[in-house]
Design a protein around this motif. Structure first.
Motif, short mmCIF file in Angstrom:
data_model
loop_
_atom_site.label_atom_id
_atom_site.label_comp_id
_atom_site.label_asym_id
_atom_site.label_seq_id
_atom_site.Cartn_x
_atom_site.Cartn_y
_atom_site.Cartn_z
N ARG A 170 22.64 -24.42 -6.39
CA ARG A 170 21.66 -23.48 -5.85
C ARG A 170 20.27 -23.67 -6.46
O ARG A 170 19.30 -23.10 -5.99
CB ARG A 170 22.12 -22.03 -6.08
N TRP A 210 16.68 -18.68 -1.11
CA TRP A 210 17.82 -17.78 -1.03
C TRP A 210 17.37 -16.32 -0.84
O TRP A 210 18.15 -15.50 -0.36
CB TRP A 210 18.67 -17.89 -2.28
N TYR A 253 24.37 -15.55 -1.87
CA TYR A 253 24.85 -16.92 -1.88
C TYR A 253 26.06 -17.16 -0.99
O TYR A 253 26.24 -18.27 -0.48
CB TYR A 253 25.19 -17.35 -3.31
#
Length: 462
Positions: A26, A76, A111
């Motif tokens: 990520r 994100w 996520y």
């Protein structure tokens, strides 16, 4: 990761200062509390690593630094940057918020559900399904176009990055499943392109990536990795403690009889378990023991991966029951058989991606990322990653007889003599948590509670 960076950065999920962990895939830095949630999601969602207490290949650490410093987190949290979202009550947690449910629900939405990512549909002729589009971002669409164009030329993004000497781009591609040993239409691999272009450091790193699975298993047991110039394997010896019982021999025979696909799945599952155990060791070193007892921060076994079958998920979780000697025996068996299969001794006839296994070219991250990932618009944007998705096979698909991964694990289970003790320790741990809560409810002093926990912490780790 330098201390200067650590002091200026904050947790990507709750803004706590001095984050000690990172989610590699990520591209964000996270604090201890948020890391506990990331770990519970599983490696198919977030691959975590400690910044100071874990071993780091320099290029991988540099990639994480680059992503974090160039604002990967804004991908994100794209929709949260809209002031209207704040007015509607949607916000990210504060450091003071509780892990459960506040931080955990936010992290899962961020996520796992990709709730805050900017969605941008691609063309109808891109061959992308509705399910893919529901999780797509503007960077996904860029990935689709680039990948399809490169496919027509018989190459992959990793070939392009290797030829151009883009070491950080190559690192990110490998994290998302690109195979360093995949040949193009001319039979040349990304490693070949890197060598031919004079990018020796990148070529050597791609070799390490190709053998990441077996290298890490060997390093877990003996603290050494092969140099890949004089050989690709280190197989540790356990002369005094290696299990040579009839059950162990039978288990080894079953492992050798597994077809390439099931053997590769088992190897990757053991890799995941090694990662879980290593992160547990770091966690226990860096955390307050009273927190470990009272908070749901420990990860006692591998989280469920919904892309895997129920049988495989059960087998993955049973790996946590193996004591140190049993787990070491299993790793040595896998390393030995991986070397045997690379040398072509007694192999079944592989098909598809299994043909890579005969050369021990484990796509070591391939099945960890089963949904289309998002791609970052930093200095690495020239070649978005491409992802291969692997599905588990049913027993009807086996080509080497009725032996299954479950059967192999059941044989190993017979060796788990410590299972009853583990269950007992877990019960004791639960009892301690309940007792501590009662003490708190009765307004007992913090020093007494802490003392009670610290005297019983050895029972908290199953």
């Amino acid at each position: 990761m330098s201390r200067k960076l650590q002091r200026t950065e904050v947790c990507a999920d709750c803004s706590a200062p001095d984050p000690g962990w990172t989610s590699i895939n990520r591209g964000v830095l996270i604090c201890d509390e948020c890391c506990s949630v990331h770990r519970s999601l599983g490696r198919h969602i977030s691959v975590v690593k400690h910044l100071r207490h874990s071993g780091w290949p320099p290029a991988l650490l540099q990639m994480v630094q680059t992503l974090a410093s160039n604002g990967a987190n804004s991908i994100w949290e794209h929709s949260l940057l809209d002031p209207a979202q704040v007015q509607s009550g949607r916000r990210k947690p504060n450091p003071q918020d509780k892990v459960h449910p506040t931080k955990s629900e936010f992290i899962r939405a961020k996520y796992q559900m990709l709730a805050f990512v900017h969605k941008l549909p691609c063309r109808d002729d891109d061959g992308v399904t509705t399910k893919d589009l529901s999780k797509a971002s503007s960077f996904d669409c860029l990935y689709v176009h680039v990948h399809l164009n490169l496919q027509e030329k018989g190459t992959t993004p990793l070939h392009v990055a290797a030829k151009a000497g883009q070491i950080l781009q190559a690192e990110l591609l490998v994290v998302y499943g690109a195979d360093p040993g995949a040949p193009d239409i001319n039979g040349r691999t990304p490693m070949d392109y890197a060598r031919q272009a004079g990018h020796i450091e990148l070529a050597e790193r791609l070799v390490e990536c190709q053998y990441e699975l077996t290298d890490r298993l060997a390093f877990y047991l003996c603290g050494r990795r092969p140099d890949h110039k004089n050989g690709h394997y280190i197989i540790p010896q356990m002369a005094d403690s290696l299990d040579l019982s009839e059950l162990a021999k039978a288990a080894k025979k079953k492992l050798q009889a597994l077809n390439n696909r099931l053997f590769e799945e088992l190897a990757m599952d053991v890799y995941d378990e090694v990662d879980r155990r290593e992160n547990d060791a770091v966690w226990l070193t860096t955390q307050n023991h009273s927190t470990l007892v009272t908070e749901r921060s420990a990860v006692p076994f591998l989280p469920v991966n919904p892309e895997y079958s129920a049988t495989r998920n059960q087998g993955r979780q049973k790996l946590a029951r193996f004591n140190a000697r049993e787990f070491a025996t299993l790793i040595i068996d896998i390393l030995s058989d991986a070397k045997r299969r690379q040398q072509g001794k007694g192999l079944s006839s592989p098909t598809g991606y299994n043909s890579q296994l005969s050369q021990c070219q484990f796509p070591h991250f391939v099945s960890f990322f089963s949904c289309p990932p998002l791609y970052f618009s930093t200095c690495m944007s020239s070649c978005p990653p491409y992802v291969v998705s692997i599905q588990s096979m049913d027993s009807s698909d086996l080509s080497d007889g009725p032996i299954t991964l479950q059967e192999y694990l059941e044989v190993k289970k017979a060796l788990a003599s410590s299972e009853a003790k583990v269950q007992q320790l877990m019960k004791v741990n639960n009892s301690l948590s309940e007792e501590l809560q009662r003490l708190r409810d009765a307004n007992q002093g913090p020093s007494r509670c802490k003392a009670k926990v610290l005297t019983t912490t050895p029972l908290c780790s199953p």
